[in-house]
Design a protein around this motif. Sequence first.
Motif, PDB file in Angstrom:
ATOM      1  N   SER A  48       9.537   1.030  -3.288  1.00 46.75           N
ATOM      2  CA  SER A  48       8.086   1.201  -3.161  1.00 46.75           C
ATOM      3  C   SER A  48       7.451  -0.121  -2.748  1.00 46.75           C
ATOM      4  CB  SER A  48       7.473   1.653  -4.485  1.00 46.75           C
ATOM      5  OG  SER A  48       7.927   2.926  -4.834  1.00 46.75           O
ATOM      6  N   TYR A  72       3.966  -2.452  -2.582  1.00 47.80           N
ATOM      7  CA  TYR A  72       2.662  -2.689  -3.187  1.00 47.80           C
ATOM      8  C   TYR A  72       1.889  -3.639  -2.274  1.00 47.80           C
ATOM      9  CZ  TYR A  72       4.934  -0.567  -7.139  1.00 47.80           C
ATOM     10  OH  TYR A  72       5.600   0.314  -7.947  1.00 47.80           O
ATOM     11  N   VAL A 106      -5.091  -2.410  -5.014  1.00 42.21           N
ATOM     12  CA  VAL A 106      -3.662  -2.518  -4.764  1.00 42.21           C
ATOM     13  C   VAL A 106      -3.198  -1.124  -4.378  1.00 42.21           C
ATOM     14  CG1 VAL A 106      -1.393  -2.977  -5.764  1.00 42.21           C
ATOM     15  CG2 VAL A 106      -3.349  -4.412  -6.393  1.00 42.21           C
ATOM     16  N   LYS A 123      -0.039   1.506  -3.323  1.00 44.62           N
ATOM     17  CA  LYS A 123       1.398   1.753  -3.424  1.00 44.62           C
ATOM     18  C   LYS A 123       1.806   2.682  -2.284  1.00 44.62           C
ATOM     19  CE  LYS A 123       5.001   3.430  -6.541  1.00 44.62           C
ATOM     20  NZ  LYS A 123       5.279   4.040  -7.859  1.00 44.62           N
ATOM     21  N   SER A 149      -3.251   4.260  -5.507  1.00 44.57           N
ATOM     22  CA  SER A 149      -3.913   2.959  -5.457  1.00 44.57           C
ATOM     23  C   SER A 149      -4.609   2.681  -6.776  1.00 44.57           C
ATOM     24  CB  SER A 149      -4.916   2.895  -4.298  1.00 44.57           C
ATOM     25  OG  SER A 149      -5.996   3.775  -4.516  1.00 44.57           O
TER      26      SER A 149
END
Length: 143
Positions: free
Chosen positions: A110, A112, A121, A123, A133
């Motif tokens: 994943s 970030y 942030v 993902k 997010s």
Amino acid sequence: MIVRTCLRHCRVAAAALTAMLVVLSVVSLPADAHAAADIEFVRELGGPGHAELYPSGVEVAPNGDLVVADTGNDEVVRYDSAGTSLWRAGTGGGVEFSNVRDVAVGTDGSIYVADDGNSRVVKLDSAGNFLSSWIGPASNKIG
């Protein structure tokens, strides 16, 4: 608050990792290899075009791919080990970024993304698709 703390730690970790890689690359060279003539250019990412790539953060994925936070183009780009662009996220489709600052890659692949302009942030999965997010207050900018 959590997002700001997370991003601050990500920045500190990225700076420490960069410094460590520079030190390791210099230390691991033999004494006579420090001359400029002994350094070999391997490849260039992004191409020769103006504004092709403005990286502000780079992370190595578990499989060796590079994931780049491209601040100037508001996107995240993934390259394979040969330097071929595999995908770009943020140029439309599932997610749009504003002033991408950095990236991190989890052990599961994943990705970030520190999306400064949107105070969040994000993902992404390993293929660049939006997963979720975390949004911070609009007044809480990273930069």
